[in-house]
Scaffold this motif. Structure first.
Motif, PDB file in Angstrom:
ATOM      1  N   UNK A  54       7.662  -2.240   2.665  1.00  0.00           N
ATOM      2  CA  UNK A  54       7.401  -0.967   1.516  1.00  0.00           C
ATOM      3  C   UNK A  54       7.259  -1.878   0.235  1.00  0.00           C
ATOM      4  N   UNK A  55       5.945  -1.837  -0.077  1.00  0.00           N
ATOM      5  CA  UNK A  55       5.435  -2.325  -1.593  1.00  0.00           C
ATOM      6  C   UNK A  55       6.438  -3.681  -1.634  1.00  0.00           C
ATOM      7  N   UNK A  56       6.022  -4.823  -0.746  1.00  0.00           N
ATOM      8  CA  UNK A  56       6.679  -6.285  -0.725  1.00  0.00           C
ATOM      9  C   UNK A  56       5.860  -7.057  -1.860  1.00  0.00           C
ATOM     10  N   UNK A  57       6.443  -7.478  -2.612  1.00  0.00           N
ATOM     11  CA  UNK A  57       5.842  -8.620  -3.601  1.00  0.00           C
ATOM     12  C   UNK A  57       6.868  -9.939  -3.457  1.00  0.00           C
ATOM     13  N   UNK A  58       6.119 -10.881  -3.589  1.00  0.00           N
ATOM     14  CA  UNK A  58       6.589 -12.160  -3.786  1.00  0.00           C
ATOM     15  C   UNK A  58       6.214 -12.963  -4.906  1.00  0.00           C
TER      16      UNK A  58
ATOM     17  N   UNK B 190       2.314  -6.203  -3.237  1.00  0.00           N
ATOM     18  CA  UNK B 190       2.376  -4.885  -2.715  1.00  0.00           C
ATOM     19  C   UNK B 190       2.042  -4.638  -1.045  1.00  0.00           C
ATOM     20  N   UNK B 191       2.655  -5.635  -0.386  1.00  0.00           N
ATOM     21  CA  UNK B 191       2.420  -5.410   1.076  1.00  0.00           C
ATOM     22  C   UNK B 191       3.171  -4.175   1.648  1.00  0.00           C
ATOM     23  N   UNK B 192       2.501  -3.406   2.381  1.00  0.00           N
ATOM     24  CA  UNK B 192       2.873  -2.231   3.112  1.00  0.00           C
ATOM     25  C   UNK B 192       2.446  -2.373   4.626  1.00  0.00           C
ATOM     26  N   UNK B 193       3.376  -2.130   5.507  1.00  0.00           N
ATOM     27  CA  UNK B 193       3.092  -2.625   6.864  1.00  0.00           C
ATOM     28  C   UNK B 193       4.205  -1.762   7.792  1.00  0.00           C
ATOM     29  N   UNK B 194       3.586  -1.487   8.958  1.00  0.00           N
ATOM     30  CA  UNK B 194       4.531  -0.839   9.977  1.00  0.00           C
ATOM     31  C   UNK B 194       4.004  -1.354  11.474  1.00  0.00           C
TER      32      UNK B 194
END
Length: 237
Positions: free
Chosen positions: A5-9, A23-27
């Motif tokens: 959910x809304x991954x940022x690095x 803002x990575x979203x993935x399932x």
């Protein structure tokens, strides 16, 4: 199985802050196979390391096997990896002072599994190296070392297997053998597979394909050309 959910690095370089993931979203569901492709420096390996709990995100959440690893300590993530995760590195990451058999046994022993030697021998046999168990990494070819790495990853019977450019250091023929082994073992184990690759033919073996571009992830379909503009299927992505 995997939910992001809304991954940022972001990383700091001098006075600048660089956004690696945006803002990575993935399932990804249990048992699915997924490939992440993109140009070098797009953030593919960074994302894979975060999904496996090998690094910390700047913000956002990662749920692995139903647990939020973003709020875990390193020890807690290591414990989760030992129980549920396998990882295949491009550079093999075998311990030079251990034989092939001992390298495969190591994660089994660290996780307290019984019958480590017998299970390690079984998986070395699956990758065609039953007779090479007492050889050290320096005595093995690159393809043989990667087969040991595959045996090590699958021997712990992971729920999720991450593979970072598993054929990147191999010639075409050896790489094809590794690909066949990867999907063969994956099918036998019903393991969720997530891999990073530059090779479109390998990516298209997976049920789902994602393209990483400038830190942003998007899903594509088998009917679409997943190669970024200016790159052919045979070229490096």
């Amino acid at each position: 199985m995997i939910r992001v959910q809304n991954l940022c690095k972001t990383v700091t370089s001098g006075a600048q802050e660089l956004a690696i993931l945006r803002g990575i979203n993935l399932e990804i569901k249990a048992g699915e196979s997924a490939a992440i492709i993109g140009v070098s420096g797009a953030g593919k390996s960074t994302l894979l390391g975060l999904l496996a709990g090998l690094d910390n995100a700047s913000s956002g959440a990662i749920f692995l096997h139903g647990q939020n690893i973003s709020v875990m300590t390193e020890d807690q993530r290591a414990s989760l990896r030992a129980k549920h995760v396998g990882f295949v590195f491009q550079s093999f990451q075998l311990l030079p002072g251990l034989t092939a058999l001992e390298n495969v046994m190591l994660p089994l022993e660290l996780s307290g599994r019984t019958g480590a030697a017998a299970k390690a021998k079984t998986f070395l046999d699956k990758v065609g190296l039953a007779e090479r168990g007492h050889h050290y990494p320096r005595q093995l070819s690159g393809g043989e070392q990667q087969r040991v790495a595959l045996a090590r990853a699958f021997a712990v019977e992971p729920d999720i297997l991450f593979a970072d450019e598993p054929t990147g250091n191999l010639d075409e023929q050896t790489g094809q053998r590794i690909i066949e082994l990867l999907f063969e073992l994956n099918s036998e184990s019903d393991t969720t597979l997530v891999l990073v690759t530059h090779e479109l033919p390998l990516a298209r073996r997976c049920e789902r394909q994602f393209v990483m571009h400038d830190g942003v992830l998007s899903e594509t379909s088998h009917d679409e050309d997943a190669a970024p503009a200016g790159h052919s299927e045979q070229g490096a992505l």
